[in-house]
Each structure stands twice: as C-alpha cells, then as structure tokens.
Design a protein around this motif. Sequence first.
Motif, PDB file in Angstrom:
ATOM      1  N   GLY A  74       0.794  -1.217   0.000  1.00 16.11           N
ATOM      2  CA  GLY A  74       0.000   0.000   0.000  1.00 16.11           C
ATOM      3  C   GLY A  74       0.825   1.265   0.000  1.00 16.11           C
ATOM      4  O   GLY A  74       1.696   1.454  -0.838  1.00 16.11           O
ATOM      5  N   THR A  75       0.577   2.123   0.964  1.00 17.40           N
ATOM      6  CA  THR A  75       1.256   3.421   1.033  1.00 17.40           C
ATOM      7  C   THR A  75       2.368   3.422   2.070  1.00 17.40           C
ATOM      8  O   THR A  75       2.732   4.458   2.611  1.00 17.40           O
ATOM      9  N   SER A  76       2.898   2.265   2.386  1.00 15.96           N
ATOM     10  CA  SER A  76       3.985   2.185   3.367  1.00 15.96           C
ATOM     11  C   SER A  76       5.255   2.811   2.807  1.00 15.96           C
ATOM     12  O   SER A  76       5.413   2.968   1.598  1.00 15.96           O
ATOM     13  N   ASN A  77       6.178   3.185   3.680  1.00 17.42           N
ATOM     14  CA  ASN A  77       7.466   3.712   3.261  1.00 17.42           C
ATOM     15  C   ASN A  77       8.439   2.556   3.080  1.00 17.42           C
ATOM     16  O   ASN A  77       8.858   1.928   4.047  1.00 17.42           O
ATOM     17  N   ASP A  78       8.794   2.253   1.833  1.00 20.79           N
ATOM     18  CA  ASP A  78       9.631   1.104   1.511  1.00 20.79           C
ATOM     19  C   ASP A  78      11.009   1.582   1.069  1.00 20.79           C
ATOM     20  O   ASP A  78      11.127   2.446   0.188  1.00 20.79           O
ATOM     21  N   VAL A  79      12.039   1.000   1.663  1.00 21.68           N
ATOM     22  CA  VAL A  79      13.409   1.444   1.405  1.00 21.68           C
ATOM     23  C   VAL A  79      14.320   0.225   1.322  1.00 21.68           C
ATOM     24  O   VAL A  79      14.228  -0.682   2.157  1.00 21.68           O
ATOM     25  N   ALA A  80      15.218   0.190   0.328  1.00 15.92           N
ATOM     26  CA  ALA A  80      16.282  -0.817   0.262  1.00 15.92           C
ATOM     27  C   ALA A  80      17.553  -0.202   0.817  1.00 15.92           C
ATOM     28  O   ALA A  80      18.029   0.823   0.314  1.00 15.92           O
ATOM     29  N   SER A  81      18.109  -0.800   1.864  1.00 22.13           N
ATOM     30  CA  SER A  81      19.271  -0.213   2.523  1.00 22.13           C
ATOM     31  C   SER A  81      20.581  -0.933   2.208  1.00 22.13           C
ATOM     32  O   SER A  81      21.652  -0.332   2.309  1.00 22.13           O
ATOM     33  N   LYS A  82      20.540  -2.229   1.842  1.00 13.79           N
ATOM     34  CA  LYS A  82      21.739  -2.993   1.515  1.00 13.79           C
ATOM     35  C   LYS A  82      21.445  -3.895   0.330  1.00 13.79           C
ATOM     36  O   LYS A  82      20.312  -4.362   0.153  1.00 13.79           O
ATOM     37  N   VAL A  83      22.482  -4.191  -0.461  1.00 12.67           N
ATOM     38  CA  VAL A  83      22.324  -5.080  -1.605  1.00 12.67           C
ATOM     39  C   VAL A  83      23.524  -6.011  -1.706  1.00 12.67           C
ATOM     40  O   VAL A  83      24.659  -5.620  -1.433  1.00 12.67           O
ATOM     41  N   VAL A  84      23.261  -7.264  -2.068  1.00  7.70           N
ATOM     42  CA  VAL A  84      24.299  -8.235  -2.385  1.00  7.70           C
ATOM     43  C   VAL A  84      23.889  -8.947  -3.668  1.00  7.70           C
ATOM     44  O   VAL A  84      22.699  -9.003  -4.009  1.00  7.70           O
ATOM     45  N   ILE A  85      24.875  -9.502  -4.380  1.00  4.24           N
ATOM     46  CA  ILE A  85      24.609 -10.170  -5.646  1.00  4.24           C
ATOM     47  C   ILE A  85      25.053 -11.620  -5.549  1.00  4.24           C
ATOM     48  O   ILE A  85      26.197 -11.910  -5.162  1.00  4.24           O
ATOM     49  N   GLN A  86      24.161 -12.536  -5.892  1.00  2.00           N
ATOM     50  CA  GLN A  86      24.469 -13.954  -5.844  1.00  2.00           C
ATOM     51  C   GLN A  86      25.381 -14.343  -7.012  1.00  2.00           C
ATOM     52  O   GLN A  86      25.539 -13.606  -7.982  1.00  2.00           O
ATOM     53  N   ALA A  87      25.927 -15.573  -6.937  1.00  2.00           N
ATOM     54  CA  ALA A  87      26.793 -16.073  -7.998  1.00  2.00           C
ATOM     55  C   ALA A  87      26.056 -16.188  -9.317  1.00  2.00           C
ATOM     56  O   ALA A  87      26.647 -16.039 -10.386  1.00  2.00           O
TER      57      ALA A  87
END
Length: 505
Positions: free
Chosen positions: A150-163
């Motif tokens: 819905g209208t929640s505040n969504d944030v991506a703070s960290k990222v990793v990449i798989q093989a």
Amino acid sequence: MKKLLLIIGTLLPFLSFSQDGLLDQTFGTNGIALAEGNYAAKGVSIQTDGKIVTAGSKSDANGTDFCIVRLNSDGKLDNTFGTDGVVVVDFSTKTDNALDMAIQADGKMIVVGSAIISNHTDIALIRLNTNGSLDNTFGTNGKVTTNIQGTSNDVASKVVIQADGKIVIIGSGGTDMFNANVVARYNTDGSLDNTFDTDGKLLGVSFAPVSLNTLSDIKILADGKFIISGYSSNQPAIGKLNADGSFDVAFNTTGKLVISETIFGGNVCLVAVQADGKVLMSYGSGTTSELKLLRLQTDGSLDTDFGTAGKASINIGANNDYAMAIKTLSNGKIIVSGSTYVNSSATDFFIARLNSNGSLDNTFGTNGFATTSVTTADGDRAEAMAVQSNGKIIVAGNKCTGSCNYVVLRYNNTSGGGTNTPSINEAVKASIFPNPANLETTIKLSEQAHEMKVIITDKLGKEMIRRESVNTSEMNITLGELTKGIYMVQVIADGVVSTQKLLIH
C-alpha cells in the motif's frame, strides 16, 4: 657511514607515509578525495581495474536524485564515466535516495535505495553499464521500483549479488509497526524472483516474537545461504536464512540469535564472514561509548577463542563510537570503520584493525586505530568501506557543514592483505572443456570458490577476455570474439592460481 645515514634519512619520510593506518599520500590530496556540489555518499565498491565507485544522492532545489561517482585509482574523477565522472538518475521530481551499491561480475553496477512514487515511498533499484549509462535490459529503462504494501514507506538499505546474478536486498517495508522490514530477491532482469518466499519478498523478518525488529546488514555465504543482522527491541540480533528465505534451524536451533545487550540509538549491527565460515558481528553499547564485537561459530554458538568468551570491544575516544562497516582480511585480521564523537556534536572518521583473536593490532595507526578530521564543523561521517586487492582501505562518507558532500579516504594497509574470501583447498583443480573449443568453453573447479576470476590472454600476453563471479565452481565463457589460435587461460580461485593453454579452432 654518512652514506648509509643519508639513505636512511631519505627513506624515512616514505616509510612513515606508508605506515599502516596512515592516509595514503598518493591518493587525492594527502589521502583524501573531496567533492563539492551536494554529492552525498552511502555505498562504495571497487572495480577490477582499481577504479572506485560511490553511490549516494545529489540534492538541489527540486529534491534529491540517485548520484553515482567514479574515481580513478589516484582519487581523481574518471571523465570516461557519465558526465565528468558523475551520473545522476531521477525517478521522480521528489525525493530519491541511494543507500548502497554492488558491482556485478560483468562490471555493471546495481544501486539501491528509495524513490517517492505518487504519494508513497517505494524500494528503488537501477543498473548502470560500465560507462554510467542506464542498462535498458533491467526493469524499465534501467529502473525498478517495488511497492511492498500500500502506502507504506519502503526502502532498500543494503544489496548483495548472488553467484547466479540474482540481486538480494534488505530494507524496510510493510505496515506492521513491529516488523517493518523486508528481504527481497530479484532476477537478473529486475523482476521479483518468485522462488524466494513464493513472491520474491520476505516480509516482517522477526528475530523474536512481538518485538521491534529492524534489519541492518546482509552477507551471502559460500553455500548460497544468507547471514542477516539487525535489532530486536534495541538488542543486537543475527539470523541465517536458507536460499529460499526460510530460517536455517541448524544455526542456534531456530536460525536466529538475540544478544542480551542494549544498543544505543543510531548504531547499526553489522556482520562479516571469515574464510572458515565463522561470523563476526559488531554493534554499539547502550551503557558505554565502546563498540562491541563478537564471533560466532558456524552453528551460532560463541567462539571462545575470540576476545573474552567470544566478545571483544573497541574504545576510540571518550564519547560514543559508531561503526558503519566491518570486513575481514585474507590473513584473518579485521577492519572496522565508522565515526567517533569528539564532542557533543562533532564527529571524525575512525578506522581500526584487530588481530584475529579480537585484540587491537598495535602495528596499525596508533595503538590499533586512527582518526581523521576533514571538517571541524558539523561532522565527518563514515558510511561504507572497501578493501583494494593490494590491501589499501577505502572509506567513503561525508563531510557535513549544514549540507553534506562526499569524502573518500584511502589508508595504507601493507601487512593486512586484500579482502578476505573463504578459502578453497590449495589442491583445487581447474579444468577447461571443451578444449580445443570453438564458440564457447567452460571453466570448472573441483570445488566451489567464493571468488573466481578467469583471464584469457593471447600468445603475446595481451588480455582478451576477463570474467569474474562469486560463490561458484563453474563459469561458461563465450569465445566468439577470439580468432583461431592458442591462448593462455589464467584461473584465480580465492587466491589459488592455475594457468592452462586453450586452443581455438
């Protein structure tokens, strides 16, 4: 004797400049690269060619946009990237904030954060080509946004990449006030991966029932599982997830562990993984100014060979210390960077090196740590750290005097070695098939490596193909760009090097 003294006197300045823990005088200006123009840094990565990429935000009168900056290895802006070394990406006319980044095996860059879409904040991702242009094979014109609930505040703070190239983020999302967090996995084209928790999104990760749970860090293990960390009711917490997003109950019987200590506000709970699979965790103390570290065995139990009964501490100054990054090195030593308060409002950068047993390494800086003041005003704030292949340490952050501008520092680390990767058996074998080959060939290791690099050169030693991957034992390489002849294939698997001939017919 006079000649000897003259030689020693000539060398001393260079020896002192290269001492571990001192700023590298060959980088930027006296070891510091600065920017003006309201470019803030949150994440940092190092390319295979040694260039340094930071990700953050650029602010102006219209709000903030994603901002990615690439520096040459000497700290100067790389004018072959974007516009004069800077790329700005706008999702909307409102607030877009980049918080972390990672570089894929093919050199493309994933940057994650948030963007305001309509009347709510969504998770936002972009993928850039190596020249800084948006990769149109990713999402829509290189951009992806995800609305969690819905209208929640969504944030991506960290990222990793798989093989396999899939992208995993942690962050906040959802409307549950007790568990407003998310782990999500994306396919290489930017679509959500429905093999991860059925819809690509694991919501409300809970370290303990009916507790306020927040995620702050994630690492991928060699077997494809994940270590996550964060807080549970202001206590440091850690968990281990299987590749499908379920908790791994072989870790502390439940897949999660909450440490019975209180974290003071503003500190993050960070994790790093050693070569032997043991997990390091750092967090702040709620009762003292110290930073705390602990080390866990692979089953989640405390490693009593570390510090005192599995725990150690760092005390940089009389006021609170905030860690923002932790990494392990190939020789087992540990690097921690962050910010330390010098008074009630101003902060300096700090970096510390510990021995593998948790004690401060007194050969680094002064008594195991160093502090750097860039501005005497509001504060210097470390955000991220990376270690070059030659061991030198990159710390990225911001100098803030009302507004914030990025700062990149490089520290000497001659005895620490490069970044740590889980080691494979020294007897590891690399095979090439088919060989002779035509259009493609496959490099296969006898066991999985955390990092695998393949370099193909012609008979004169000119590099023709370079490929890299992580957490893999096999790599397929297309050879269509090569003409008939004999080539040398160098395979580097977690520091173990083998070289073989490849015939293309």
